[in-house]
Every structure is written in structure tokens, then in C-alpha cells.
Design a protein around this motif. Structure first.
Motif, PDB file in Angstrom:
ATOM      1  N   ASP A  50      58.707  74.629  38.859  1.00  0.00           N
ATOM      2  CA  ASP A  50      57.858  75.553  38.112  1.00  0.00           C
ATOM      3  C   ASP A  50      56.672  74.774  37.573  1.00  0.00           C
ATOM      4  OD1 ASP A  50      57.993  78.401  36.534  1.00  0.00           O
ATOM      5  OD2 ASP A  50      56.980  76.831  35.391  1.00  0.00           O
TER       6      ASP A  50
ATOM      7  N   CYS B  38      61.443  85.310  30.990  1.00  0.00           N
ATOM      8  CA  CYS B  38      60.004  85.209  31.271  1.00  0.00           C
ATOM      9  C   CYS B  38      59.297  86.546  31.107  1.00  0.00           C
ATOM     10  CB  CYS B  38      59.778  84.688  32.687  1.00  0.00           C
ATOM     11  SG  CYS B  38      60.322  82.982  32.903  1.00  0.00           S
TER      12      CYS B  38
ATOM     13  N   ASN C 257      50.156  82.447  29.919  1.00  0.00           N
ATOM     14  CA  ASN C 257      49.217  81.394  30.321  1.00  0.00           C
ATOM     15  C   ASN C 257      48.352  81.720  31.524  1.00  0.00           C
ATOM     16  OD1 ASN C 257      51.194  81.181  32.382  1.00  0.00           O
ATOM     17  ND2 ASN C 257      52.389  79.887  31.015  1.00  0.00           N
TER      18      ASN C 257
ATOM     19  N   ARG D 175      48.759  89.390  37.958  1.00  0.00           N
ATOM     20  CA  ARG D 175      49.832  88.525  37.470  1.00  0.00           C
ATOM     21  C   ARG D 175      50.886  89.301  36.689  1.00  0.00           C
ATOM     22  NH1 ARG D 175      52.416  83.358  37.387  1.00  0.00           N
ATOM     23  NH2 ARG D 175      53.215  83.018  35.300  1.00  0.00           N
TER      24      ARG D 175
ATOM     25  N   HIS E  60      54.728  75.051  35.105  1.00  0.00           N
ATOM     26  CA  HIS E  60      54.541  74.822  33.661  1.00  0.00           C
ATOM     27  C   HIS E  60      55.479  73.765  33.083  1.00  0.00           C
ATOM     28  CE1 HIS E  60      52.289  78.556  34.243  1.00  0.00           C
ATOM     29  NE2 HIS E  60      51.455  77.905  33.461  1.00  0.00           N
TER      30      HIS E  60
ATOM     31  N   SER F  80      56.746  84.217  26.651  1.00  0.00           N
ATOM     32  CA  SER F  80      56.459  83.212  27.689  1.00  0.00           C
ATOM     33  C   SER F  80      56.689  81.780  27.205  1.00  0.00           C
ATOM     34  CB  SER F  80      55.034  83.318  28.223  1.00  0.00           C
ATOM     35  OG  SER F  80      54.156  82.514  27.468  1.00  0.00           O
ATOM     36  N   CYS F  81      56.711  80.865  28.168  1.00  0.00           N
ATOM     37  CA  CYS F  81      56.946  79.458  27.840  1.00  0.00           C
ATOM     38  C   CYS F  81      55.783  78.844  27.071  1.00  0.00           C
ATOM     39  CB  CYS F  81      57.235  78.659  29.107  1.00  0.00           C
ATOM     40  SG  CYS F  81      55.903  78.723  30.316  1.00  0.00           S
TER      41      CYS F  81
ATOM     42  N   CYS G 248      55.443  87.889  31.531  1.00  0.00           N
ATOM     43  CA  CYS G 248      54.559  86.788  31.888  1.00  0.00           C
ATOM     44  C   CYS G 248      54.200  86.854  33.365  1.00  0.00           C
ATOM     45  CB  CYS G 248      55.196  85.447  31.572  1.00  0.00           C
ATOM     46  SG  CYS G 248      54.213  84.055  32.126  1.00  0.00           S
ATOM     47  N   LEU G 249      55.175  87.190  34.201  1.00  0.00           N
ATOM     48  CA  LEU G 249      54.885  87.249  35.642  1.00  0.00           C
ATOM     49  C   LEU G 249      55.416  88.501  36.289  1.00  0.00           C
ATOM     50  CD1 LEU G 249      57.140  84.891  37.783  1.00  0.00           C
ATOM     51  CD2 LEU G 249      57.814  86.095  35.724  1.00  0.00           C
TER      52      LEU G 249
HETATM   53  S1  SF4 Z   1      57.099  82.821  34.495  1.00  0.00           S
HETATM   54 FE1  SF4 Z   1      55.847  82.567  32.695  1.00  0.00          FE
HETATM   55  S2  SF4 Z   1      57.291  82.174  31.068  1.00  0.00           S
HETATM   56 FE2  SF4 Z   1      58.371  81.852  32.973  1.00  0.00          FE
HETATM   57  S3  SF4 Z   1      58.178  79.675  33.339  1.00  0.00           S
HETATM   58 FE3  SF4 Z   1      56.528  80.678  34.474  1.00  0.00          FE
HETATM   59  S4  SF4 Z   1      54.809  80.680  33.072  1.00  0.00           S
HETATM   60 FE4  SF4 Z   1      56.610  80.233  31.880  1.00  0.00          FE
END
Ligand code: SF4
Lengths: 215, 473
Positions: free
Chosen positions: B134, B414, B436, B442, B136, B352-353, B417-418
């Protein structure tokens, strides 16, 4: 990965140019979480008369008798004769996975698409480029003679025809080495297993907390 | 000879060997797995008859497509309505069980977004190399670790060899000095940095965030900043170790304990760039100049202070940029020179992260307390980053504040976020999001994402349009 040294197998002629990866393995099968199980869906749209769905039992599906792989004389073929630009289209590694799982070990064509060519080596599948006129002759002979088998020798870089005629082919030295020894990227790194273990021992002594498990 | 950067030190600590082609074999201390990018890696491992090199280096949790409603979650695996999602979560469970990899399953209190869970558990430690399938994963660099995202074939490679074939990057430092104005947060810092250097600004570099304003951030804030290093083009983002780092790690389940901890901490304190270290690229920002940020376009670099107006393509001399601006405005349904405060929101996503840790939820709750989500906002979601964040927030009564204000309080994941799970935007909807990425589609096909801090997202939910959170006082 399966090493490739020599292989002798029945050839099957797939007489179409620009066979793309979506024809090799249609996109509905990419949802899978596996990299195995694609063999029965290789060339799905050509092989079957219905539309294939992931997870389906293919043994009960109506076969297209016209398609070359379905002809009894080519059952068990492991060398694919193909036309120019084989494997074009999307980069999906599912294409060589499907071909290898079906039982192919080598593909002989006048040219291959780049990514497919690369991906094949990583999966124990040898793509061989021969001149167009050599390929034409192979197609003609293969169609004329039942049980037409070709002998591929990676070490010598030759394809030997049933009549003893030999064609030489080129292959990058590094790729040849990896395939001869069955080394994929991981296999290559594992050749340094001793160095990794030695590093690990030193690292462990210096930072033992890195190696602790769940507290 | 000049000194070493933090990145140089971390690299040297983990370099197993160097190959003729200039690449190196880098030892990986920690590997984090989730359901989306791991199944084919496990399958490859099995097909080749291999086993994980060091099982204890791995830790797993499902996050990307777990449902976040209580009803779906209560039903466990079987209740995940999306078939692909269910199969992926189930496959992660099976793979971890087969190989003995520790996993926080969907309804374990410790489950959550990989980049929230790692640090929370102390699985992320200073000085480690950390990878995950991933992008991030840069988040973990906040601990003075070398952390970045990898692809599925690399996931398999790390499982099998505990190493990664890597090429050393260049060194880049972004210094943010001075004092942040009130109401301005870590998210605003990183958005301002991306606005300044662009989404390709960090390409090929390992990026260290430094300066007094970064030092003043909490660990949560530093994670937010490092999380978005990838949006500045840098796979790696880092902050040097200080006492805050060490205090955060102390006592966490995977961290060393007692004497061993002090020994580790002594080494961790050396994880700073030397005074005379040389950086290939140096960037500076003044904290005082940063205002609350809002992204207006379809790339994180298309970001401006909340009191600004969206750009006018006609004013842009560079034809490529002019085109990009015009296209972004069209996609976002905005007019040239429209004030950002006039952008109306359909949905709000706090999670989100990047921004779903306890401090983020507290910041949003301060704004939401005693107020109501605007009637024009269809949905305002708060999705905690992990089960433990959720429990902590509930203990502090934050969930009540949110629910009373009209927000939905969800289970960790998540989420929007996606938009891999059912939480998503409808085409054309505007969303104030603490995530992000604001790429086209997205958060759902045709969705229009505006990246903001948690406080700004909460303020937008209340007002129904963007507003400088400081005006809500
Ligand atoms: S989907 Fe979003 S919340 Fe999940 S790891 Fe990726 S950026 Fe972070």
C-alpha cells in the motif's frame, strides 16, 4: 518456478496474428484472488460456445469444435505455434499463468509483445522467436502431419524438427540462466540466502527487539 | 566528509548486499499485510512450495473493503454483501492461519487501517524497515523508520526472502520552521508542502520533514504529514526520532519492554540526520504563512488556502497547466475565480489513514460539539482508524458529540477513502474529505473530493460549505 532445459512436445498451430492477452485470458477472470486456476479458461472465448464466468466448472461447457486446441489430434500439446505480436494488450501476468497451467512450455512466434515476453520467462514459459519463413514452414508441416512434435533445447538454443532440421534462436543470457535453473526473482534472491542469514544474525545481535513477536 | 542523513543511516543499517546493476538487497524488519494486495502473493508462495522467511516479521489486518456499518459488521464475514470483498477478507484470514501470521481479524478490537494499527501496536518501531502492499506505508516514517509501499510481486518476495531489491534514492529535506497559527494542523502543513513542490516534487527522493514546526507536532500529526509524502511524489517520508517518538512507543504491545526498551531507545536517539548531512534538495516553509488548506482540483497539488479563489485558467501562461486547470475545474463543477468558501458540500468524510487517529477525531469533535450538520449535507461520516481508536473515542464521549450533531459513527476501515466498500460518492457530489487523494473517481465514479483537515471537514459539515474553521469560534 519450473526449470526449463530441454522439452519435446506436441505442437499446435494457432494461426492468428496479434493475439492479445484479453483473448488469452478474458478480463472477467482477473477478479480472482489466485494465480492458479486459469488453465481451463485459456482462450475462453474461442474454446467454448458460451460466455465463461469465474468459478464455473468448465468441464460441462459446450466446446467450440472449430477451435484448434479442441481438435483431438492436438490434445496434450505443449508447444504453441503462433503468429506475430503474440501477447499484446494489457500487462496481465494471468496470460502466461493460464498458458503454463494449460500445459504449454514453449511458444514459437515471429515476434512477441514486450511485457508478455518478460512475464513468460518469470513463469517458466519459453517464448522463442524464429524467422517468419521458418514459422510458415512449421505451420504447414504441423498441419500436414499428425503427431508433429518439436524438440526445444534451451541450453543449445535450438528447435529440432521431426525431420532433424534445426533452427537456432536467440535468448538473453541472463534470462536463459534464470530459466535453465528455474530462478524467478525470488529464486535469484534466495541464491544469496547465506548473506541474508549472516546479516540477520548481526542485525539480531544489535537490535534484538526487531525480532520480537506479538507482545 | 559530510555527515549522514537519517535516510542514509537507515539504509546502511539494512543493506544486505549490493549488486552489479547498482541495486541492493535491503533487509525488511516489518511487513504489514491487508486483504487486497496479498492473495496472489500467498498463492505464488504456495505454488513455488515456499514458506515465509520469518513469520514473526509479518502482521496482518483487513481494512480496504471491510464494511463499516454496525449491522454488516455484526454479521461477520458472511454478512459482507460484496462478494469480491468477502472473498478477499476470508482469503486473508485463511492465508494468515495457514502460515501462522498474526492477524487482527475484522471484528477484533485491534483491527483497523494498516497504517493506524502498525504504530498503535508498536509493530512500527524507530529504525525499522517497514513495507506493505500500500503506497501510504510512508506513514510509518514518522517514527524515524524507513517505510514505503510495494507491489504484490514484492509482497511475495518479502514473504519469501525477508528482503527487497531496492535502489537507493536521493535525499530531500523539507524544513517547516516557526509556529503554526491556531486552527492550522499537520494536514494543512502537508497540503501546503504539496501545493508548493507539486505531486512530482519528491520523485526519486526520500523525504525528511524537519524544522521546529514538525518537531512541535504530535506523533499523530507527524504520521499525517508522512502519510502524504507519496502525494508529493516521494515513496518515503520521515521524521527524525526525538523524545516524543520514544514516549509514544513505550509500553505498546509489540515494543520491547523494560531494560530492552531503554537499550533500544538509546539506539533510536541516534536516528537523526547529522548536523553536516548533505541533502540533494532542500525546501523551506514558514509555519506562520500556512492557512487552513482546501484542495479544489483533481490532484493533491491543486490546493489553496480556504480564503482563496479557485484559479482562472485564462491567467495561466503555461498551456499545459492551463489545460490541466480547465479540465480540473470542469470535472469539479467549479467556475474560474469562485471563492472556495462558496463550494457547497453533499457529503463529508472524516477518516482514512491520514486523519482517523484519536487526535483527529478530537479536533473534529471540538468543532462539531453542540452544533448540527447542515440540512443540505446528505451524509457526514466519521470512520475511526481502528477498533482501539473507536473505543478510546467512545470512552471520551466523542461518538455522542458526533451523533448528536448528525454525523454517522462507523466501524473502522478505509471506507470512503477509496470507495471499495459501499461507502461512496454519487456522481457530481462534492465531499469534504480528510483522506489523501482527490483523483477523479477516487471516492466513487464522478465524485468530487476536496482534501481538508478534520477540523475543516467538521466545519464544512456544519456550514454546508467550506469555511475557515477559525470563524466558527
Ligand atoms: S485506502 Fe485510504 S485509508 Fe486505506 S490505506 Fe489506502 S489511503 Fe489509507
Amino acid at each position: 518456478m519450473n526449470p526449463f532445459t530441454t522439452h519435446t512436445g506436441l505442437a499446435v498451430p494457432l494461426d492468428r496474428a496479434n493475439v492479445d492477452t484479453d483473448q488469452i485470458i478474458p478480463k472477467q477472470f482477473l477478479k480472482s484472488i489466485k494465480r492458479s486456476g486459469f488453465g481451463p479458461n485459456l482462450f475462453d472465448e474461442w474454446r467454448y460456445q458460451d460466455v465463461g464466468q469465474p468459478g464455473q466448472d468448465c468441464s460441462a461447457r459446450p466446446l467450440n469444435p472449430e477451435f484448434v486446441l479442441n481438435q483431438p489430434r492436438y490434445a496434450g500439446a505443449s508447444v504453441l505455434l503462433a503468429r506475430a505480436n503474440f501477447g499484446c494488450g494489457s500487462s496481465r501476468e494471468h496470460a502466461p499463468w493460464a498458458l503454463a497451467e494449460y500445459g504449454f512450455r514453449a511458444i514459437i512466434a515471429p515476434s512477441f509483445a514486450d511485457i508478455f515476453y518478460n512475464n513468460s520467462f518469470k513463469n517458466g514459459l519459453l517464448p522463442i522467436v524464429l524467422a517468419a519463413d521458418e514459422i510458415d514452414a512449421l505451420f504447414a508441416q504441423c498441419e500436414a502431419n499428425e503427431g508433429y512434435a518439436l524438440a526445444v533445447d534451451l541450453h543449445a538454443q535450438t528447435v529440432t524438427l521431426p525431420d532433424g532440421v534445426q533452427h537456432h534462436f536467440e535468448v538473453d543470457a541472463f534470462r536463459k540462466h534464470c530459466l535453465l535453473h528455474g530462478l524467478d526473482d525470488i529464486g535469484l534472491t534466495l541464491q544469496e540466502a547465506d548473506a541474508i542469514r549472516a546479516f540477520e544474525a548481526t542485525h539480531h545481535a544489535a537490535q534484538p527487539w526487531v525480532f520480537g513477536g506479538v507482545g | 566528509m559530510s555527515g549522514k542523513t537519517l535516510y542514509d543511516k537507515l539504509w546502511e543499517m539494512h543493506e544486505v548486499s549490493r549488486r552489479d546493476d547498482g541495486s541492493s538487497l535491503l533487509y525488511i524488519d516489518r511487513h504489514i499485510l491487508h486483504e487486497v494486495t496479498s492473495p496472489q502473493a500467498f498463492e505464488g508462495l504456495r505454488l513455488a512450495g515456499r514458506t515465509p522467511w520469518r513469520v514473526a516479521a509479518n502482521i496482518a489486518t483487513p481494512d480496504h473493503n471491510v464494511p463499516t456499518t454496525r449491522i454488516e459488521r455484526a454479521g461477520g464475514l458472511a454478512a459482507i454483501s460484496d462478494e469480491v470483498a468477502r472473498l478477499q477478507v476470508q482469503t486473508l484470514d485463511e492465508n494468515c492461519a495457514d502460515f501462522g501470521i498474526p492477524e487482527f481479524r475484522m471484528n477484533d478490537a485491534r483491527q483497523g487501517i494498516v497504517h493506524v494499527v502498525g504504530p498503535e501496536q508498536g509493530a512500527t518501531l524507530p529504525g525499522m524497515t517497514i513495507v506493505c502492499g500500500d503506497s501510504h506505508t510512508s506513514t510509518h516514517g514518522a517514527f524515524g523508520a524507513l517505510a514505503h509501499g510495494i507491489g504484490t510481486s514484492e509482497v511475495e518476495h518479502v514473504l519469501a526472502t525477508q528482503c527487497l531489491v531496492a535502489q537507493k534514492m536521493k535525499n530531500m529535506r523539507v524544513r517547516v520552521d516557526g509556529e503554526l497559527p491556531p486552527g492550522v494542523t499537520a494536514k494543512d502543513i502537508v497540503l501546503a508542502i504539496i501545493g508548493k513542490i507539486g505531486t512530482a516534487g519528491g520523485n526519486g527522493h526520500a523525504l525528511e520533514f524537519a524544522g521546529s514546526a514538525i518537531g512541535a507536532l504530535s506523533m499523530e500529526g507527524r504520521m499525517t504529514v508522512c502519510n502524504m509524502a507519496i502525494e508529493a511524489g516521494a515513496r518515503v517520508g520521515m521524521v527524525a526520532v526525538d523524545e516524543k517518538t520514544i514516549d509514544y512507543v513505550r509500553g505498546r504491545p509489540f515494543a520491547p519492554q523494560g531494560e530492552a526498551f531503554e537499550q533500544a531507545a538509546a539506539l533510536w536517539r541516534t536516528l537523526v540526520s547529522d548536523e553536516d548531512a548533505r541533502f540533494d534538495t532542500d525546501i523551506e516553509l514558514r509555519a506562520e504563512d500556512i492557512r487552513p488548506q482546501v484542495s479544489w482540483g483533481t490532484s493533491p497539488e491543486m490546493v489553496l488556502p480556504v480564503d482563496a479563489q479557485v484559479p482562472d485558467p485564462a491567467q495561466e501562461p503555461d498551456p499545459v497547466k492551463r489545460d490541466a486547470i480547465a479540465r480540473a475545474l470542469k470535472y469539479m463543477g467549479l467556475c474560474a475565480r469562485q471563492p472556495i468558501t462558496e463550494i457547497r458540500l453533499d457529503r463529508v468524510f472524516i477518516g482514512s489513514c491520514t486523519n482517523a487517529r484519536i487526535e483527529d477525531l478530537r479536533a473534529a469533535a471540538v468543532v462539531a460539539k453542540g452544533r448540527k450538520v447542515a440540512a443540505t449535507v446528505k451524509q457526514a461520516l466519521v470512520v475511526p482508524g481502528s477498533g482501539l481508536v473507536k473505543a478510546q473515542a467512545e470512552q471520551e464521549g466523542l461518538d455522542k458529540i458526533f451523533v448528536d450533531a448528525g454525523f454517522e459513527w462507523r466501524e473502522p476501515g478505509c471506507s470512503m477513502c477509496l470507495a471499495m466498500n459501499p461507502d461512496r460518492l454519487e456522481s457530481g457530489e462534492h465531499c469534504a474529505s480528510t483522506s489523501n487523494r482527490n483523483f477523479e473517481g477516487r471516492q466513487g465514479n464522478g465524485g468530487r473530493t476536496h482534501l481538508v483537515s478534520p477540523a475543516m471537514a467538521a466545519a464544512a459539515a456544519i456550514a454546508g460549505h467550506f469555511i475557515d474553521v477559525r470563524e466558527l469560534a
